[in-house]
Design a protein around this motif. Structure first.
Motif, PDB file in Angstrom:
ATOM      1  N   GLN A  64      36.063 101.033  45.307  1.00 46.34           N
ATOM      2  CA  GLN A  64      35.269 102.475  45.615  1.00 46.34           C
ATOM      3  C   GLN A  64      36.310 103.077  46.921  1.00 46.34           C
ATOM      4  O   GLN A  64      36.701 101.987  47.665  1.00 46.34           O
ATOM      5  N   PHE A  88      23.711 105.718  43.587  1.00 42.33           N
ATOM      6  CA  PHE A  88      25.710 107.075  43.836  1.00 42.33           C
ATOM      7  C   PHE A  88      26.922 105.858  44.560  1.00 42.33           C
ATOM      8  O   PHE A  88      28.315 106.241  44.114  1.00 42.33           O
ATOM      9  N   ASP A 119      29.235 109.418  38.968  1.00 42.08           N
ATOM     10  CA  ASP A 119      28.756 110.537  39.685  1.00 42.08           C
ATOM     11  C   ASP A 119      27.390 110.714  39.550  1.00 42.08           C
ATOM     12  O   ASP A 119      26.888 110.665  37.405  1.00 42.08           O
ATOM     13  N   GLU A 162      24.156 113.572  40.333  1.00 45.29           N
ATOM     14  CA  GLU A 162      23.989 114.316  41.853  1.00 45.29           C
ATOM     15  C   GLU A 162      22.440 114.627  41.534  1.00 45.29           C
ATOM     16  O   GLU A 162      21.581 115.182  40.626  1.00 45.29           O
ATOM     17  N   LYS A 173      27.140 111.213  35.156  1.00 47.03           N
ATOM     18  CA  LYS A 173      28.067 111.199  34.645  1.00 47.03           C
ATOM     19  C   LYS A 173      28.356 109.717  34.735  1.00 47.03           C
ATOM     20  O   LYS A 173      28.297 108.911  35.611  1.00 47.03           O
ATOM     21  N   THR A 205      27.601 113.076  30.205  1.00 46.32           N
ATOM     22  CA  THR A 205      26.765 113.479  30.937  1.00 46.32           C
ATOM     23  C   THR A 205      25.916 113.999  30.679  1.00 46.32           C
ATOM     24  O   THR A 205      25.237 114.634  30.304  1.00 46.32           O
TER      25      THR A 205
END
Length: 380
Positions: A50, A284, A317, A319, A342, A355
């Motif tokens: 990361q 995340f 990803d 959200e 995702k 997704t």
């Protein structure tokens, strides 16, 4: 009469030349080709790498930032602090806890612990409280040298107005500021453009470039446009003296049971929402250890950490929105969150992504006086 041996010698030379030529050709051809490595271990390490972006820095810092609730018979004052060392010592401002009879801290993972004062300044606005349950934590890295300059980007963390782990960004807009407020003298303070309001006091000021604590957020102007932080390098000596002199068996801690039992429904719903946000943020950011630690005993018994981690490792990803909580019932609360995920498809090419929109359903409750995720399931 001996026969001439020239033909075998000539043949040997020819064979040697051909061997050298073929070997040279094979080496050059091999050296020009790309080598493809198909190693699942290498691939997994690549997936987990990361970048040190802003979100990562904030998440890692938030893990060691606490909200402090200092109570006396007249009122409850809310401030901030951050874990400093492996003893469970937390640095904050003196004005946050100086008149407190009972002190609680709320950690980033929604746990509540009692704290005891081990040192408080009378002229300098610093204090240190200890939470034995946080012993063993590494604490935030501290910049022991005053290398801060005007223009440096900074991150201020705290709990303004009770909103835990709020983040504001800014720069160092001035240094060596001297003034007095409410009986405390501030010397050599940093002036920052990040807002410092009620509840931010005691939180860390972090250098954006290094991720290290450079100051203790302390004072803000009434209009919120300017804040001031005490340089951490100026008070480290005093902090370490208090820390070294304090003995746990001489400290007095209250129980968290009364506080938890007196939580009103609105506070319970707010804590549950915060716990869910922290869980999803941890997923995340690939901080699976923190996410797993939020699960209750039954969930951890039925799901090993390895299986838990494998269930989320393909996510690239995430959200979330629309966190909705029901009214508490039997010291538990149910909640849902709409999550867009995702992720890479297992056993597919690296570029194959999909997704999905899912609804996470949580049941939040207390185990051993700490808020936990009791049940968790996902629906398409």
């Amino acid at each position: 009469m001996r026969q001439k041996r020239y033909p075998p010698i000539i043949l040997t030379i020819i064979i040697g030349i051909l061997g050298i030529t073929i070997s040279t050709f094979m080496y050059l051809n091999w050296n020009e080709q790309d080598i493809t490595i198909n190693n699942p271990i290498v691939s997994k390490v690549k997936v987990e790498a990361q970048p040190a972006n802003l979100k990562n820095i904030i998440h890692q810092t938030e893990k060691n930032v606490v909200q402090i609730e200092a109570q006396n018979e007249y009122s409850t004052l809310t401030g901030s602090g951050f874990v400093y060392n492996e003893k469970g010592d937390i640095i904050t401002n003196a004005h946050v806890i100086q008149d407190a009879e009972i002190i609680y801290v709320r950690t980033a993972n929604a746990r509540i612990y009692p704290a005891a004062v081990i040192g408080v300044g009378t002229d300098t606005d610093i204090a240190v409280v200890r939470v034995p349950q946080l012993a063993g934590e590494s604490g935030l890295p501290v910049d022991e040298e005053n290398t801060t300059e005007i223009g440096d980007e900074v991150i201020a963390l705290g709990s303004p107005h009770g909103f835990q782990n709020t983040v504001t960004l800014g720069i160092i807009s001035g240094t060596e500021r001297n003034f007095s407020v409410d009986g405390f003298n501030y010397q050599n303070a940093y002036q920052i453009s990040a807002q410092i309001t009620q509840g931010n006091s005691g939180g860390p000021l972090v250098n954006r470039a290094t991720g290290k604590v450079i100051g203790i957020n302390s004072v803000g102007t009434d209009d919120g446009t300017i804040g001031f932080s005490i340089p951490i390098s100026d008070v480290l000596s005093q902090v370490e003296t208090w820390s070294n002199e304090a003995q746990n068996d001489q400290l007095q801690f209250t129980s968290t049971e009364d506080m938890i039992n007196s939580l009103d429904p609105d506070q319970f719903k707010e804590d549950a929402s915060y716990l869910i946000e922290y869980f999803l943020d941890s997923i995340f950011i690939r901080d699976y250890v923190s996410a797993y630690s939020l699960l209750g005993d039954d969930l951890q018994s039925s799901t090993s950490y390895s299986n838990f981690r494998d269930g989320y490792i393909q996510i690239i990803d995430l959200e979330y929105e629309n966190i909705k909580t029901d009214s508490p019932e039997d010291n538990k609360i149910t909640a849902t969150a709409d999550v867009a995920i995702k992720q890479k498809l297992p056993d597919e090419d690296e570029d194959e992504e999909v997704t999905e929109n899912k609804t996470f359903e949580f049941t939040i409750g207390y185990e051993n006086d700490q808020l936990k995720i009791i049940k968790l399931q996902t629906n398409e």
